[in-house]
Scaffold this motif. Structure first.
Motif, PDB file in Angstrom:
ATOM      1  N   GLY A 105       8.882   4.573   1.055  1.00 39.43           N
ATOM      2  CA  GLY A 105       8.152   5.440   0.140  1.00 39.43           C
ATOM      3  C   GLY A 105       6.658   5.502   0.391  1.00 39.43           C
ATOM      4  O   GLY A 105       5.889   5.850  -0.491  1.00 39.43           O
ATOM      5  N   LYS A 106       6.244   5.202   1.619  1.00 38.37           N
ATOM      6  CA  LYS A 106       4.828   5.240   1.983  1.00 38.37           C
ATOM      7  C   LYS A 106       4.577   6.413   2.917  1.00 38.37           C
ATOM      8  O   LYS A 106       5.514   7.064   3.377  1.00 38.37           O
ATOM      9  N   ARG A 107       3.308   6.648   3.189  1.00 38.03           N
ATOM     10  CA  ARG A 107       2.932   7.698   4.142  1.00 38.03           C
ATOM     11  C   ARG A 107       2.215   7.072   5.327  1.00 38.03           C
ATOM     12  O   ARG A 107       1.520   6.066   5.187  1.00 38.03           O
ATOM     13  N   LEU A 108       2.381   7.700   6.478  1.00 37.62           N
ATOM     14  CA  LEU A 108       1.702   7.275   7.698  1.00 37.62           C
ATOM     15  C   LEU A 108       0.847   8.426   8.195  1.00 37.62           C
ATOM     16  O   LEU A 108       1.321   9.561   8.288  1.00 37.62           O
ATOM     17  N   VAL A 109      -0.418   8.124   8.498  1.00 38.98           N
ATOM     18  CA  VAL A 109      -1.340   9.110   9.050  1.00 38.98           C
ATOM     19  C   VAL A 109      -1.868   8.588  10.377  1.00 38.98           C
ATOM     20  O   VAL A 109      -2.295   7.428  10.466  1.00 38.98           O
ATOM     21  N   LEU A 110      -1.826   9.430  11.398  1.00 41.66           N
ATOM     22  CA  LEU A 110      -2.508   9.130  12.656  1.00 41.66           C
ATOM     23  C   LEU A 110      -3.900   9.721  12.533  1.00 41.66           C
ATOM     24  O   LEU A 110      -4.058  10.937  12.398  1.00 41.66           O
ATOM     25  N   PHE A 111      -4.907   8.858  12.528  1.00 39.66           N
ATOM     26  CA  PHE A 111      -6.280   9.288  12.322  1.00 39.66           C
ATOM     27  C   PHE A 111      -7.016   9.348  13.643  1.00 39.66           C
ATOM     28  O   PHE A 111      -7.024   8.388  14.410  1.00 39.66           O
ATOM     29  N   ARG A 112      -7.606  10.482  13.911  1.00 38.17           N
ATOM     30  CA  ARG A 112      -8.386  10.730  15.137  1.00 38.17           C
ATOM     31  C   ARG A 112      -7.672  10.272  16.405  1.00 38.17           C
ATOM     32  O   ARG A 112      -8.247   9.523  17.217  1.00 38.17           O
ATOM     33  N   VAL A 132       0.843  -1.192   0.000  1.00 41.73           N
ATOM     34  CA  VAL A 132       0.000   0.000   0.000  1.00 41.73           C
ATOM     35  C   VAL A 132       0.879   1.242   0.000  1.00 41.73           C
ATOM     36  O   VAL A 132       2.066   1.176   0.334  1.00 41.73           O
ATOM     37  N   LYS A 133       0.283   2.370  -0.362  1.00 41.71           N
ATOM     38  CA  LYS A 133       1.003   3.642  -0.357  1.00 41.71           C
ATOM     39  C   LYS A 133       0.732   4.453   0.898  1.00 41.71           C
ATOM     40  O   LYS A 133       1.523   5.305   1.265  1.00 41.71           O
ATOM     41  N   LEU A 134      -0.414   4.191   1.522  1.00 37.34           N
ATOM     42  CA  LEU A 134      -0.839   4.972   2.677  1.00 37.34           C
ATOM     43  C   LEU A 134      -1.194   4.038   3.827  1.00 37.34           C
ATOM     44  O   LEU A 134      -1.993   3.114   3.658  1.00 37.34           O
ATOM     45  N   VAL A 135      -0.593   4.270   4.993  1.00 42.02           N
ATOM     46  CA  VAL A 135      -0.901   3.523   6.208  1.00 42.02           C
ATOM     47  C   VAL A 135      -1.580   4.487   7.168  1.00 42.02           C
ATOM     48  O   VAL A 135      -1.023   5.538   7.502  1.00 42.02           O
ATOM     49  N   VAL A 136      -2.795   4.143   7.576  1.00 40.00           N
ATOM     50  CA  VAL A 136      -3.571   4.981   8.481  1.00 40.00           C
ATOM     51  C   VAL A 136      -3.755   4.228   9.794  1.00 40.00           C
ATOM     52  O   VAL A 136      -4.239   3.099   9.795  1.00 40.00           O
ATOM     53  N   LEU A 137      -3.352   4.856  10.880  1.00 42.77           N
ATOM     54  CA  LEU A 137      -3.552   4.266  12.207  1.00 42.77           C
ATOM     55  C   LEU A 137      -4.674   5.023  12.894  1.00 42.77           C
ATOM     56  O   LEU A 137      -4.517   6.190  13.261  1.00 42.77           O
ATOM     57  N   ASP A 138      -5.834   4.370  13.032  1.00 45.18           N
ATOM     58  CA  ASP A 138      -6.957   4.967  13.748  1.00 45.18           C
ATOM     59  C   ASP A 138      -6.686   4.771  15.232  1.00 45.18           C
ATOM     60  O   ASP A 138      -6.737   3.662  15.753  1.00 45.18           O
ATOM     61  N   MET A 139      -6.372   5.868  15.907  1.00 47.63           N
ATOM     62  CA  MET A 139      -5.975   5.806  17.313  1.00 47.63           C
ATOM     63  C   MET A 139      -7.027   6.419  18.225  1.00 47.63           C
ATOM     64  O   MET A 139      -6.738   6.776  19.366  1.00 47.63           O
ATOM     65  N   SER A 140      -8.265   6.502  17.729  1.00 47.93           N
ATOM     66  CA  SER A 140      -9.337   7.109  18.520  1.00 47.93           C
ATOM     67  C   SER A 140      -9.682   6.295  19.764  1.00 47.93           C
ATOM     68  O   SER A 140     -10.174   6.847  20.743  1.00 47.93           O
ATOM     69  N   GLY A 141      -9.405   4.995  19.734  1.00 49.68           N
ATOM     70  CA  GLY A 141      -9.728   4.135  20.866  1.00 49.68           C
ATOM     71  C   GLY A 141      -8.570   3.851  21.797  1.00 49.68           C
ATOM     72  O   GLY A 141      -8.685   3.042  22.714  1.00 49.68           O
TER      73      GLY A 141
END
Length: 126
Positions: free
Chosen positions: A86-93, A54-63
């Protein structure tokens, strides 16, 4: 769209994770205590997501209910590995405990943080 449990956390454990893949992105749901006791499960969950094509890794950390400095170290190392591939990491919520710990360690600026689904949907790879 595929959903799977990851991390091997036993029933009743205070750390849980799961992942959902769509297009060229993966969303990993992390919840519970991210402390020294649960670092092995955290590392396992993150490693599984990182090996995805994948190109984008999203970590949903709301919990996430707590975040130890040790877990922050794991996240910083993970960020370096993701970016090195060459990927991106996003911390989501990220929850308040996550933001408080990252801010307290003056590390929040290292991470891309998104708070809304609209932001996230605009950011998904085509």
């Amino acid at each position: 769209l595929r959903t799977a449990e990851t991390g091997g956390a036993p029933e009743g454990s205070s750390f849980r994770s799961g992942e959902t893949k769509q297009r060229e992105a993966v969303l990993s749901l992390l919840s519970g205590a991210m402390d020294i006791q649960h670092l092995p499960e955290l590392v396992l969950a993150l490693d599984k997501v990182q090996t995805s094509l994948v190109k984008l890794v999203v970590l949903d950390m709301s919990g996430v209910t707590s975040l130890s400095p040790n877990a922050v170290g794991v996240l910083v190392n993970y960020l370096a590995g993701v970016e090195g591939r060459g990927k991106r990491l996003v911390l989501f919520r990220p929850s308040k405990p996550v933001l408080d710990m990252l801010s307290g360690l003056d590390l929040v600026h290292l991470f891309e943080v998104q708070q809304t689904e609209e932001e996230l949907l605009l950011d998904l790879p085509d």
